[in-house]
Design an enzyme around this catalytic site. Structure first.
Site, PDB file in Angstrom:
ATOM      1  N   ARG A   1      -9.914  11.530 -11.700  1.00  0.00           N
ATOM      2  CA  ARG A   1      -8.816  11.139 -11.669  1.00  0.00           C
ATOM      3  C   ARG A   1      -7.757  12.094 -12.272  1.00  0.00           C
ATOM      4  O   ARG A   1      -8.307  12.586 -13.501  1.00  0.00           O
ATOM      5  CB  ARG A   1      -8.303   9.671 -11.783  1.00  0.00           C
ATOM      6  CG  ARG A   1      -8.950   8.793 -10.755  1.00  0.00           C
ATOM      7  CD  ARG A   1      -8.769   7.417 -11.028  1.00  0.00           C
ATOM      8  NE  ARG A   1      -9.412   6.481 -10.571  1.00  0.00           N
ATOM      9  CZ  ARG A   1     -10.479   5.843 -10.600  1.00  0.00           C
ATOM     10  NH1 ARG A   1     -11.340   6.311 -11.841  1.00  0.00           N
ATOM     11  NH2 ARG A   1     -11.292   4.943  -9.860  1.00  0.00           N
TER      12      ARG A   1
ATOM     13  N   LYS B   1     -10.221   3.827 -14.621  1.00  0.00           N
ATOM     14  CA  LYS B   1      -9.442   2.803 -14.104  1.00  0.00           C
ATOM     15  C   LYS B   1     -10.203   1.418 -14.135  1.00  0.00           C
ATOM     16  O   LYS B   1     -11.538   1.751 -14.004  1.00  0.00           O
ATOM     17  CB  LYS B   1      -9.166   3.006 -12.555  1.00  0.00           C
ATOM     18  CG  LYS B   1      -8.026   2.166 -12.048  1.00  0.00           C
ATOM     19  CD  LYS B   1      -7.874   2.576 -10.488  1.00  0.00           C
ATOM     20  CE  LYS B   1      -6.495   2.263  -9.944  1.00  0.00           C
ATOM     21  NZ  LYS B   1      -6.456   2.839  -8.692  1.00  0.00           N
TER      22      LYS B   1
ATOM     23  N   HIS C   1      -5.401  14.834  -6.546  1.00  0.00           N
ATOM     24  CA  HIS C   1      -6.258  13.939  -5.871  1.00  0.00           C
ATOM     25  C   HIS C   1      -6.895  14.384  -4.463  1.00  0.00           C
ATOM     26  O   HIS C   1      -7.967  13.935  -4.363  1.00  0.00           O
ATOM     27  CB  HIS C   1      -5.138  12.572  -5.403  1.00  0.00           C
ATOM     28  CG  HIS C   1      -6.351  11.651  -5.186  1.00  0.00           C
ATOM     29  ND1 HIS C   1      -6.838  10.595  -6.119  1.00  0.00           N
ATOM     30  CD2 HIS C   1      -6.662  10.785  -3.971  1.00  0.00           C
ATOM     31  CE1 HIS C   1      -7.384   9.765  -5.730  1.00  0.00           C
ATOM     32  NE2 HIS C   1      -7.466   9.896  -4.298  1.00  0.00           N
TER      33      HIS C   1
ATOM     34  N   ARG D   1     -10.352  15.297  -6.124  1.00  0.00           N
ATOM     35  CA  ARG D   1     -11.314  14.259  -5.816  1.00  0.00           C
ATOM     36  C   ARG D   1     -11.659  13.790  -4.451  1.00  0.00           C
ATOM     37  O   ARG D   1     -12.805  13.458  -4.167  1.00  0.00           O
ATOM     38  CB  ARG D   1     -10.406  12.999  -6.541  1.00  0.00           C
ATOM     39  CG  ARG D   1     -11.049  11.679  -6.536  1.00  0.00           C
ATOM     40  CD  ARG D   1     -10.277  10.821  -7.541  1.00  0.00           C
ATOM     41  NE  ARG D   1     -10.832   9.242  -7.499  1.00  0.00           N
ATOM     42  CZ  ARG D   1     -11.724   9.014  -8.204  1.00  0.00           C
ATOM     43  NH1 ARG D   1     -12.205   9.596  -9.106  1.00  0.00           N
ATOM     44  NH2 ARG D   1     -11.952   7.669  -8.022  1.00  0.00           N
TER      45      ARG D   1
ATOM     46  N   HIS E   1     -15.848   3.978  -8.897  1.00  0.00           N
ATOM     47  CA  HIS E   1     -15.124   3.228  -8.157  1.00  0.00           C
ATOM     48  C   HIS E   1     -15.791   1.672  -8.471  1.00  0.00           C
ATOM     49  O   HIS E   1     -16.931   1.773  -8.839  1.00  0.00           O
ATOM     50  CB  HIS E   1     -15.411   3.408  -6.736  1.00  0.00           C
ATOM     51  CG  HIS E   1     -14.429   4.257  -5.896  1.00  0.00           C
ATOM     52  ND1 HIS E   1     -14.796   5.146  -4.897  1.00  0.00           N
ATOM     53  CD2 HIS E   1     -13.090   4.797  -6.407  1.00  0.00           C
ATOM     54  CE1 HIS E   1     -13.896   5.963  -4.655  1.00  0.00           C
ATOM     55  NE2 HIS E   1     -12.937   5.637  -5.365  1.00  0.00           N
TER      56      HIS E   1
ATOM     57  N   TYR F   1     -13.694   7.186   1.900  1.00  0.00           N
ATOM     58  CA  TYR F   1     -14.261   8.576   2.233  1.00  0.00           C
ATOM     59  C   TYR F   1     -15.165   8.621   3.494  1.00  0.00           C
ATOM     60  O   TYR F   1     -15.651   9.812   3.722  1.00  0.00           O
ATOM     61  CB  TYR F   1     -14.997   9.311   0.993  1.00  0.00           C
ATOM     62  CG  TYR F   1     -13.916   9.109   0.047  1.00  0.00           C
ATOM     63  CD1 TYR F   1     -12.866  10.165   0.059  1.00  0.00           C
ATOM     64  CD2 TYR F   1     -13.756   8.250  -1.182  1.00  0.00           C
ATOM     65  CE1 TYR F   1     -11.798  10.278  -1.093  1.00  0.00           C
ATOM     66  CE2 TYR F   1     -12.748   8.376  -2.172  1.00  0.00           C
ATOM     67  CZ  TYR F   1     -11.989   9.236  -2.166  1.00  0.00           C
ATOM     68  OH  TYR F   1     -10.882   9.554  -3.034  1.00  0.00           O
TER      69      TYR F   1
END
Length: 149
Positions: free
Chosen positions: A6, A30, A98, A101, A124, A134
């Protein structure tokens, strides 16, 4: 493109998080999710080149952060987005962090990498999160599935 990181993870990447000898970086992303990302040989080469040449020219060469700017010891999100905006204008088409990514995840899935592996690489919280964003099933994939019967 080859790490799936990220924008905030890239901006916050410190020199101590990088192990070029063993070709990997450590990232806290995150949700405070810690992960190690292996690096391709060409990425290691580019990082070494940046650190030894470009970064060394900066007055912030002693910064603890990998990416420095002319004005700061740490690249921030706004500066990076501005850089991408200028680069997009120069190229004549839109690119943004992004997108790299997204491409990373999409390509790995298209190449048959297990969704759990992709999920772990990008940090994730679950493989379901990765699949939600995705995994796109098109008509060709559906047709192929039907023909397997």
């Amino acid at each position: 493109m080859y790490t799936g990181m990220r924008i905030s993870e890239i901006c916050n990447l410190k020199m101590v998080d990088i192990d070029l000898e063993n070709r990997r970086i450590s990232v806290v992303g995150k949700g405070n999710i810690y992960r190690r990302i292996p690096l391709r040989e060409d990425v290691v080469y580019m990082m070494k080149e940046y650190v030894e040449q470009e970064r060394e020219k900066s007055k912030f060469a002693d910064s603890e952060y990998l990416i420095v700017t002319q004005r700061s010891a740490k690249m921030d999100r706004t500066a990076m987005l501005t850089w991408f905006w200028r680069l997009s204008a120069e190229l004549g088409f839109r690119i943004y962090p992004h997108k790299f990514r997204h491409t990373f995840c999409t390509r790995l899935i298209q190449l048959g990498v297990p969704i759990l592996t992709v999920s772990k690489l990008v940090g994730h919280s679950s493989p379901q999160m990765t699949a939600r964003y995705y995994v796109k099933i098109g008509m060709n994939e559906k047709l192929h599935a039907i023909h397997l019967l």
